[in-house]
Structures are given as structure tokens and as C-alpha cells.
Design an enzyme around this catalytic site. Structure first.
Site, mmCIF file in Angstrom:
data_model
loop_
_atom_site.group_PDB
_atom_site.id
_atom_site.type_symbol
_atom_site.label_atom_id
_atom_site.label_comp_id
_atom_site.label_asym_id
_atom_site.label_seq_id
_atom_site.Cartn_x
_atom_site.Cartn_y
_atom_site.Cartn_z
ATOM 1 N N ARG A 65 -10.682 7.323 -6.813
ATOM 2 C CA ARG A 65 -9.429 6.622 -6.540
ATOM 3 C C ARG A 65 -9.028 6.770 -5.073
ATOM 4 O O ARG A 65 -8.480 5.851 -4.479
ATOM 5 C CB ARG A 65 -8.283 7.158 -7.424
ATOM 6 N N ILE A 92 -1.721 1.913 -9.483
ATOM 7 C CA ILE A 92 -0.852 2.859 -8.790
ATOM 8 C C ILE A 92 -1.528 3.213 -7.468
ATOM 9 O O ILE A 92 -2.673 3.671 -7.462
ATOM 10 C CB ILE A 92 -0.675 4.152 -9.637
ATOM 11 N N THR A 108 8.102 -5.175 -8.137
ATOM 12 C CA THR A 108 8.970 -5.751 -9.154
ATOM 13 C C THR A 108 8.470 -5.283 -10.516
ATOM 14 O O THR A 108 7.270 -5.263 -10.771
ATOM 15 C CB THR A 108 8.998 -7.297 -9.089
ATOM 16 N N HIS A 109 9.421 -4.828 -11.345
ATOM 17 C CA HIS A 109 9.061 -4.261 -12.650
ATOM 18 C C HIS A 109 9.869 -4.982 -13.732
ATOM 19 O O HIS A 109 11.086 -5.151 -13.576
ATOM 20 C CB HIS A 109 9.374 -2.754 -12.666
ATOM 21 N N ASP A 141 7.751 4.585 -4.338
ATOM 22 C CA ASP A 141 7.596 5.938 -3.786
ATOM 23 C C ASP A 141 6.384 6.569 -4.482
ATOM 24 O O ASP A 141 5.572 5.863 -5.098
ATOM 25 C CB ASP A 141 8.887 6.754 -3.957
ATOM 26 N N GLY A 143 6.079 8.166 -7.102
ATOM 27 C CA GLY A 143 6.084 8.198 -8.576
ATOM 28 C C GLY A 143 5.650 6.863 -9.144
ATOM 29 O O GLY A 143 5.269 5.953 -8.400
ATOM 30 N N ASP A 145 7.057 3.657 -10.657
ATOM 31 C CA ASP A 145 8.289 2.876 -10.876
ATOM 32 C C ASP A 145 9.544 3.725 -10.683
ATOM 33 O O ASP A 145 10.556 3.536 -11.355
ATOM 34 C CB ASP A 145 8.286 2.271 -12.294
HETATM 35 C C1 GRF Z 1 5.617 -9.490 -13.726
HETATM 36 O O1 GRF Z 1 6.583 -9.562 -14.756
HETATM 37 C C2 GRF Z 1 5.594 -8.106 -13.145
HETATM 38 O O2 GRF Z 1 6.852 -7.476 -13.110
HETATM 39 C C3 GRF Z 1 4.710 -7.405 -14.143
HETATM 40 O O3 GRF Z 1 3.683 -8.321 -14.445
HETATM 41 C C4 GRF Z 1 4.211 -9.638 -14.264
HETATM 42 C C5 GRF Z 1 3.315 -10.333 -13.280
HETATM 43 O O4 GRF Z 1 3.528 -11.679 -13.433
HETATM 44 N N1 GRF Z 1 4.163 -6.192 -13.572
HETATM 45 P P1 GRF Z 1 2.853 -12.698 -12.365
HETATM 46 O O5 GRF Z 1 1.413 -12.246 -12.156
HETATM 47 O O6 GRF Z 1 3.662 -12.621 -11.102
HETATM 48 O O7 GRF Z 1 2.968 -14.043 -13.046
#
Ligand code: GRF
Length: 201
Positions: A65, A92, A108-109, A141, A143, A145
Site C-alpha cells: 500500500r 484510503i 464527499t461521503h 485527515d 482517519g 471519513d
Molecule cells: C458517491 O455517493 C460518493 O459519496 C460515494 O460513492 C458515490 C460515487 O458516486 N463514495 P459517483 O461515482 O460520483 O457517481
């Protein structure tokens, strides 16, 4: 501002950024390259259709990794990004990447962190019986998420929701949230103070 976007799948968040940038000359950022941890995904096709350089750094191609992390860092750094955006990137990153891009790496999560971190945030919220969930845009960061939250959006969970149906509704909110956040970070500047993110700086 120069953006590198990292993807692992369909790339609809990437597409939302591409569309916003095309629609608004004053958006304040442009995507200079798109990276992925795997080939043959729609996210890379979207980048190629937009005429953008792409790169693929696969874990399987490296001894461990740490070597993968170093290679991903070098491939990303080659484009001299001001901001790196993980838009559905499902790996990660390690210490090299964070040393290079910490404080300018946004993820984005699809859940309301700190609830339901990790690779199955939508499924976990549904299984838990949450009545609302949503999405979180945050700085990455060391961690999983756990970095400082920049913005969140709420999505109601419906009685008969499936993971896919709920995830699609979350993605509608998420794409708008990500476009708004990346634009503001790029145009207005920002400062991270502990867990607080100040925009403008
Ligand atoms: C998004 O909802 C993201 O938060 C999650 O996987 C999805 C990716 O969607 N980790 P895309 O590839 O941007 O359509």
C-alpha cells in the site's frame, strides 16, 4: 484554482463539477486531470469525453500500500493541483498523499458523518433504521471519513427505500453540495482551525 478529481465508479459527482465549470466561467476552478484506482470505469470515460488527462494507479500493480500511496501521490502531484477532490474514490490514501495534499484534499461521503463512515454509509443508515441521512463534504485527515466537516445535506429515508433508491436521492443532494463547496473553497479561500472550516479565509 487547479483541481484533480479522483474517482472509482460512475463519476456523476465528477460530471456535476464538469457541468458547473462549463456553465459558469466565474466558477473559480477547473479540472486539470482525473485519477482512478481502476480502469474501465464510467468516471474515466466522462473525463476523456471532456478532453481531460487521466491516470490510473491500481493497488494490484504495487508491492504494498505504501508503494501505491507514493505512486498515487506522484501521479496527482504531476498536475500541480491546488485542491484534490475525492468524488467516489474508494481507497484510503496513506501518509505520503496526506503529507502532500492534507488541508487541500476534500471528500464527499453519502452519510451524515460521524454517523455511518466507511464504504457502506448508505446501506448502514438504512439497516440502522435512520429516519434521516444525507451527505457530508469534508477535508480528509488521517482517519476514515473523520476530517473537518465543510458542509452537509439532509435526505429523508423513506419506508420502502432500497439502498440504490436512497443513494440516488442522496447523490442528487451530494452533487449540488460538492459543486457549491468546491466553488466556494476555490473562489473565497478558506482556513481550517481544528475542526472548524472558515470560508472565506
Ligand atoms: C458517491 O455517493 C460518493 O459519496 C460515494 O460513492 C458515490 C460515487 O458516486 N463514495 P459517483 O461515482 O460520483 O457517481
Amino acid at each position: 484554482r487547479r483541481l484533480v478529481v479522483l474517482v472509482s465508479g460512475s463519476g456523476t459527482n465528477l460530471q456535476a463539477l464538469l457541468d458547473a465549470i462549463e456553465a459558469d466561467p466565474g466558477y473559480g476552478a477547473r479540472i486539470v486531470a482525473v485519477g482512478a484506482d481502476r480502469a474501465g470505469i464510467a468516471g474515466l470515460e466522462r473525463a476523456e469525453r471532456a478532453g481531460l488527462p487521466t491516470f490510473v494507479v491500481r493497488v494490484a500493480d504495487f508491492a504494498d500500500r505504501a508503494a501505491w500511496d507514493a505512486a498515487l501521490t506522484a501521479a496527482t502531484a504531476a498536475y500541480e493541483p491546488d485542491l484534490v477532490v475525492s468524488a467516489g474514490f474508494m481507497k484510503i490514501v496513506g501518509k505520503d498523499f496526506l503529507a502532500a495534499f492534507g488541508g487541500r484534499f476534500v471528500n464527499t461521503h453519502p452519510a451524515l458523518l460521524p454517523s455511518f463512515p466507511g464504504a457502506h454509509g448508505v446501506r448502514d443508515a438504512l439497516a440502522y433504521g435512520a429516519k434521516v441521512t444525507g451527505c457530508t463534504v469534508h477535508f480528509v485527515d488521517d482517519g476514515v471519513d473523520t476530517g473537518p466537516v465543510i458542509a452537509q445535506g439532509v435526505v429523508e429515508v423513506r419506508e420502502d427505500d432500497t439502498e440504490d433508491a436512497l443513494h440516488e436521492r442522496i447523490k442528487d443532494v451530494e452533487r449540488r453540495l460538492l459543486v457549491d463547496v468546491v466553488g466556494r473553497l476555490s473562489r473565497d479561500g478558506y482556513r481550517i482551525e481544528g475542526r472548524k472550516v472558515r470560508i472565506p479565509a
